[in-house]
Design an enzyme around this catalytic site. Structure first.
Site, PDB file in Angstrom:
ATOM      1  CB  CYS A 121      -0.905  -0.050   1.234  1.00  0.00           C
ATOM      2  SG  CYS A 121      -1.739   1.485   1.629  1.00  0.00           S
ATOM      3  CB  CYS A 123       0.379   1.658   4.119  1.00  0.00           C
ATOM      4  SG  CYS A 123      -1.342   1.142   4.068  1.00  0.00           S
TER       5      CYS A 123
END
Length: 148
Positions: free
Chosen positions: A72, A75
């Site tokens: 991600c 993230c």
């Protein structure tokens, strides 16, 4: 005569043993009674499902969890911001990271629908949730706003 201060249960980020710490001693860099490593080091602790359960159920400190995954992009962008927030919020809040790729059953059970997602736990129960990447100042502000 001195009145004994009620101690708090604090779970060690290294060996996950529950320790008793007087509230006044939180800022004095207390060590774990079992592994003798610092209970607070200004860094989020990586938790698997079993360690997550211990930290949420046994710690009397609020626990702020970043649910994330290695693939991600947002993230990965938020990771240094979460790290910076740990330096500001510890020792009064434990910051933790749960990799939802490694703890898929936990993510499903907690209904984590998007990542990154922050979830704040107090006394074993979730009190707030925020999806999406945030900067360090916003993480700190959001956390403190839900702790009163």
């Amino acid at each position: 005569m001195t009145v004994a201060t009620e101690s708090l249960h604090v779970v060690c980020p290294h060996c996950h043993t529950t320790n008793r710490v007087a509230p006044a001693d939180l800022s004095a860099t207390p060590d774990c009674g079992k592994c003798h490593r610092p209970l607070f080091n200004g860094h989020p602790v990586a938790l698997d499902e079993a360690a997550f359960e211990k930290h949420i159920a046994r710690s009397q400190l609020p626990v702020l969890v970043d649910f994330w995954a290695p693939w991600c992009g947002p993230c990965r962008m938020m990771a240094p911001q979460f790290e910076a927030a740990a330096k500001q919020l510890e020792p009064h809040v434990r910051l933790a990271k749960v990799n939802t790729e490694e703890a898929q059953a936990l993510g499903a059970r907690l209904n984590i629908r998007s990542i990154p997602t922050l979830a704040l736990y107090v006394n074993g129960r979730e009190v707030a949730r925020q999806p999406g990447a945030m900067g360090a100042a916003d993480i700190v502000r959001w956390t403190r706003s839900h702790l009163g």
